[in-house]
Write a protein that holds these residues in place. Structure first.
Motif, PDB file in Angstrom:
ATOM      1  N   ALA A 167       0.763  -1.443   0.010  1.00 34.42           N
ATOM      2  CA  ALA A 167       0.167   0.099  -0.135  1.00 34.42           C
ATOM      3  C   ALA A 167       0.889   1.237   0.043  1.00 34.42           C
ATOM      4  O   ALA A 167       0.167   2.376  -0.445  1.00 34.42           O
ATOM      5  CB  ALA A 167      -0.825   0.113   1.331  1.00 34.42           C
ATOM      6  N   LEU A 217      -1.790   4.611   3.793  1.00 39.83           N
ATOM      7  CA  LEU A 217      -1.984   3.362   4.515  1.00 39.83           C
ATOM      8  C   LEU A 217      -3.338   3.351   5.660  1.00 39.83           C
ATOM      9  O   LEU A 217      -3.752   2.423   5.899  1.00 39.83           O
ATOM     10  CB  LEU A 217      -0.674   2.801   5.190  1.00 39.83           C
ATOM     11  CG  LEU A 217      -0.538   1.420   5.616  1.00 39.83           C
ATOM     12  CD1 LEU A 217      -1.090   0.326   4.252  1.00 39.83           C
ATOM     13  CD2 LEU A 217       0.571   1.055   6.453  1.00 39.83           C
ATOM     14  N   SER A 254      -6.312   1.936   4.468  1.00 42.82           N
ATOM     15  CA  SER A 254      -6.242   0.671   3.937  1.00 42.82           C
ATOM     16  C   SER A 254      -6.818  -0.359   4.528  1.00 42.82           C
ATOM     17  O   SER A 254      -6.821  -0.109   5.943  1.00 42.82           O
ATOM     18  CB  SER A 254      -4.798   0.393   3.675  1.00 42.82           C
ATOM     19  OG  SER A 254      -4.176   1.232   2.658  1.00 42.82           O
ATOM     20  N   GLN A 286      -4.127  -5.457   4.439  1.00 46.83           N
ATOM     21  CA  GLN A 286      -3.141  -4.622   3.798  1.00 46.83           C
ATOM     22  C   GLN A 286      -1.980  -4.015   4.916  1.00 46.83           C
ATOM     23  O   GLN A 286      -0.947  -4.015   4.793  1.00 46.83           O
ATOM     24  CB  GLN A 286      -3.674  -3.748   2.756  1.00 46.83           C
ATOM     25  CG  GLN A 286      -4.117  -4.030   1.357  1.00 46.83           C
ATOM     26  CD  GLN A 286      -4.467  -3.043   0.358  1.00 46.83           C
ATOM     27  OE1 GLN A 286      -4.438  -1.764   0.767  1.00 46.83           O
ATOM     28  NE2 GLN A 286      -4.670  -3.277  -0.613  1.00 46.83           N
TER      29      GLN A 286
END
Length: 328
Positions: free
Chosen positions: A77, A113, A116, A120
């Motif tokens: 990511a 991130l 995410s 992930q």
């Protein structure tokens, strides 16, 4: 006679990295008066800017002197900026200073991130831990002035137009350690930041023979294809590329003249495997033996294309066997 092959595109030799909350700024400090590079910490997007943003009491950046940009590495990511934090002079190659990387620094561009999925995030955390090992990668060398991925002979054979290209465009992909990591910078046309790095070993020394001074260089370039620990990365793939391929070069210079000797080594060019056990010499087994002739042919055709006539030495058994291959 020794020739100097210089690129028409000069690389930045010293930079200042500013670490702001939302971006990294890489500012050339080698007197080139060029535009700083901004890299977003959210999505790793890049663009050249007019100057370094002003800082205040709420926006105090960390500052680090760096000596090169290795590139950007994208994981699940997030992306990660890798730079050279420390270097040392390793010697001279064809009249140009060569440096060894003594410290790498990794800067995450992973603010995205936060949004995410959990899986992930878990994978990113796991991979980023492995990435930290890269900071201690050994045997990395670079030059701001000449192409280290080519032997002296191939460097000599470059055309005048090729010698004026940026170093990354001259580079032999097999020995360009940061080839993949440079892709984002290449896409953004950031040639002065694109520093080719090779992995291997380098030694340069001088000695006296009578009244003459002899300059000796030993350079081993590790191929980026099919790398791995010796016990677990074996043989060749279906295209004939062998595991742990290394090109070694010895260069001797004296009184303005130069001689170069190149040899290569790699795993046995078949599809084979070996079960590692406690025996002194574990047996190996050729996988898909019907493909062995084709794989072997591809391997030696590639060697002949790159090096010309090949003298092959079989070191598998105690008795050394030599094959002189002018055609295949």
């Amino acid at each position: 006679m020794m020739e100097r092959a210089e690129s028409g595109q000069k690389l930045y030799t010293s930079m200042r990295l500013w670490e702001f909350p939302d971006q990294y700024i890489i500012e050339p400090t080698d007197g080139s008066s060029s535009s700083p590079l901004s890299i977003s910490r959210i999505d790793a997007s890049m663009n050249l800017i007019d100057g370094v943003p002003e800082s205040n009491s709420l926006r105090v950046p960390k500052i680090l002197t760096i000596f090169g940009v290795i590139g950007m590495l994208k994981l699940v990511a997030g992306s990660y900026l890798i730079v050279i934090a420390e270097r040392e002079r390793a010697g001279s190659y064809l009249g140009h200073p060569i440096f060894k990387v003594t410290s790498l620094k990794i800067f995450p561009c992973d603010h995205s991130l936060k949004n995410s999925p959990a899986e992930q995030k878990r994978l990113e955390t796991e991979f980023s831990r492995l990435l930290n090992i890269a900071e201690s990668t050994s045997g990395l060398y670079f030059s701001y002035d000449t192409n280290l991925t080519l032997s002296a002979q191939r460097l000599h054979d470059l055309g005048d137009e090729s010698k004026l290209l940026p170093l990354w465009r001259q580079a032999e992909p097999r020995f360009l350690w940061n080839n993949y990591m440079l892709e984002v910078l290449i896409e953004n046309k950031l040639d002065p930041f694109l520093l080719p790095v090779v992995q291997g070993s380098f030694q340069n020394f001088q000695a006296a023979i009578g009244k003459d001074i002899i300059d000796v260089t030993l350079f081993a370039r590790r191929c980026t294809r099919r790398n791995g620990t010796r016990m677990w990365r074996r043989g060749a793939d279906s295209d004939g590329y062998v595991a742990n391929f290394v090109e070694s070069e010895q260069i001797v210079q004296m009184n303005g003249f130069m001689a170069s000797f190149v040899q290569v080594r790699g795993s046995i060019p078949f599809l084979w495997e070996q079960i590692v056990d406690l025996t002194y010499k574990p047996k190996f087994e050729i996988v898909r033996p019907e493909e062995a002739p084709r794989v072997l042919e591809r391997h030696f055709l590639d060697l002949r294309k790159k090096y010309g006539t090949v003298l092959a030495i079989d070191l598998v058994n105690k008795v050394c066997t030599i094959f002189h291959m002018q055609s295949i």
